[in-house]
Design an enzyme around this catalytic site. Sequence first.
Site, PDB file in Angstrom:
ATOM      1  N   HIS A 121       0.871  -1.178   0.000  1.00 29.31           N
ATOM      2  CA  HIS A 121       0.000   0.000   0.000  1.00 29.31           C
ATOM      3  C   HIS A 121       0.913   1.233   0.000  1.00 29.31           C
ATOM      4  O   HIS A 121       2.021   1.183   0.567  1.00 29.31           O
ATOM      5  CB  HIS A 121      -0.835  -0.060   1.289  1.00 29.31           C
ATOM      6  CG  HIS A 121      -1.906   0.956   1.411  1.00 29.31           C
ATOM      7  ND1 HIS A 121      -1.658   2.270   1.748  1.00 29.31           N
ATOM      8  CD2 HIS A 121      -3.249   0.860   1.290  1.00 29.31           C
ATOM      9  CE1 HIS A 121      -2.799   2.929   1.815  1.00 29.31           C
ATOM     10  NE2 HIS A 121      -3.778   2.094   1.537  1.00 29.31           N
ATOM     11  N   ASP A 198       3.262  -4.445   8.105  1.00 27.41           N
ATOM     12  CA  ASP A 198       2.049  -3.649   7.935  1.00 27.41           C
ATOM     13  C   ASP A 198       0.866  -4.567   8.246  1.00 27.41           C
ATOM     14  O   ASP A 198       0.537  -5.463   7.463  1.00 27.41           O
ATOM     15  CB  ASP A 198       2.000  -3.123   6.491  1.00 27.41           C
ATOM     16  CG  ASP A 198       0.687  -2.401   6.173  1.00 27.41           C
ATOM     17  OD1 ASP A 198      -0.263  -2.488   6.983  1.00 27.41           O
ATOM     18  OD2 ASP A 198       0.620  -1.766   5.110  1.00 27.41           O
ATOM     19  N   GLN A 201      -4.342  -5.068   7.218  1.00 29.18           N
ATOM     20  CA  GLN A 201      -5.352  -6.027   6.741  1.00 29.18           C
ATOM     21  C   GLN A 201      -5.295  -7.363   7.471  1.00 29.18           C
ATOM     22  O   GLN A 201      -6.076  -8.252   7.161  1.00 29.18           O
ATOM     23  CB  GLN A 201      -5.191  -6.256   5.220  1.00 29.18           C
ATOM     24  CG  GLN A 201      -5.404  -5.014   4.370  1.00 29.18           C
ATOM     25  CD  GLN A 201      -6.840  -4.483   4.415  1.00 29.18           C
ATOM     26  OE1 GLN A 201      -7.764  -5.145   4.885  1.00 29.18           O
ATOM     27  NE2 GLN A 201      -7.034  -3.259   3.951  1.00 29.18           N
ATOM     28  N   LYS A 224     -10.390  -0.308  10.736  1.00 32.95           N
ATOM     29  CA  LYS A 224     -10.666  -1.503   9.937  1.00 32.95           C
ATOM     30  C   LYS A 224     -11.083  -2.676  10.815  1.00 32.95           C
ATOM     31  O   LYS A 224     -11.296  -3.781  10.333  1.00 32.95           O
ATOM     32  CB  LYS A 224      -9.419  -1.873   9.115  1.00 32.95           C
ATOM     33  CG  LYS A 224      -9.041  -0.817   8.064  1.00 32.95           C
ATOM     34  CD  LYS A 224      -7.857  -1.271   7.270  1.00 32.95           C
ATOM     35  CE  LYS A 224      -7.190  -0.160   6.484  1.00 32.95           C
ATOM     36  NZ  LYS A 224      -7.955   0.321   5.335  1.00 32.95           N
ATOM     37  N   CYS A 362      -4.777   2.393  -3.558  1.00 30.47           N
ATOM     38  CA  CYS A 362      -3.514   2.936  -3.006  1.00 30.47           C
ATOM     39  C   CYS A 362      -2.349   2.005  -3.301  1.00 30.47           C
ATOM     40  O   CYS A 362      -1.434   1.857  -2.479  1.00 30.47           O
ATOM     41  CB  CYS A 362      -3.624   3.196  -1.506  1.00 30.47           C
ATOM     42  SG  CYS A 362      -4.899   4.367  -1.078  1.00 30.47           S
TER      43      CYS A 362
END
Length: 408
Positions: A121, A198, A201, A224, A362
């Site tokens: 991203h 990261d 997600q 999220k 993104c």
Amino acid sequence: MNASELRKLFPILDQEINGHPLVYLDSAATSQKPIPVLEAMKAYYEHDNANVHRGVHTLGSRATDAYEGAREKVAAFLNARHTEEIIFTRGTTTAINLVAASYARSVCREGDEIVITPLEHHSNLIPWQQAAKATGATLKYIPLQPDGTIRLEDVEATITPNTKMVAVTYVSNVMAAINPVKEIAAIAHKNGAKILVDGAQSTPHMKVDVQELDCDFYAFSGHKMCAPTGIGCLYGKKELLERMEPVEFGGEMIDHVGLYDSTWKELPWRFEGGTPIIAGAIGLGAAIDFLKDIGMDEIERHEHALAGYAYDRLSAIDGLAVYGPREGRSGLITFNLGDIHPHDVATVLDAEGVAVRAGHHCCQPLMRWLEVTATARASFYLYNTEEDVDRLTAALVKTKEYFGYGIG
Ligand code: PLP
């Protein structure tokens, strides 16, 4: 876990869009918020609102306890060794920028390498571009397999003793692939590099254990995972955070302030300059309680089954291309329908009450790697059901008809 029962706790889902019951399939962009989270924030504002770490009055100490209590919940959720390893940030983007601006810039020199992947991203790409430019380090990419997965032999070949920093997403927000971050961390460490994961997600959808992964830094966003926008976290190993300089200066983060020099508070507060995101942190704590009550393993199992069902139903639509691997994927599905622009697909789906995301997500370099300008993406969460997937499938067939493709 009963998704049909759970969705009753999300009042926003109970509405019609364009004459159809809403099917929300954009949780990878932001999730919806359940009543317990909304109530926790309302209760804070109605009963305890005050600034933290400052006042000696009762509201101030209640607010401080609630804010610091939320930090303890995050630490337990990620299985961090120490609570002070949790820094509250605005989200994943701010957390990654903090590491890139502070840690990476202090350790990288000309000839060093920062290693990332083409999956990243923009939030886990541009901060490293900037750090590389500022330090003279080289930005290197681990190559991808045709289905968007990463092979460990390519990781071995890309990370070298010159690598200082590796930054990789746990779950791709486009390809849905779950990356072998534990193994990548071991390869990084063997070469003397540090790794940032990261977790934007992954954290909402699966059990995460930062000690088990042995990652040095881990970033995620609350919005999220059922929490409000504006709150997220950076986890960092204590010995690394202790060596890092803050990047935001002002109130709350100082120890002693002189006319020409100042000193910083201990961890974690030295990285939280200014009035912190108090209600957001409390909302995040409530979201963690909510998710833990359901069980992260249950959530993962539910989404895995749903993603498999969606993969098969969507792949059966003639002319529809699904991206990413069939196995080892999380609960999102990225696709294109013939040469219909994904914005057009998303517009027709919206007319049917189905909310999906369309665009480059993104991930512009990844779109170029896929040789597309954009894609559509349906992403699932604990409140989605097979019926939602059926509605998506039917709406996609209608989209084909609308654009004159016939029924596949
Ligand atoms: N990383 C990944 C993989 C994402 O999917 C996102 C958001 O979509 C981000 C980073 C950035 O998160 P935020 O905008 O909450 O900072």
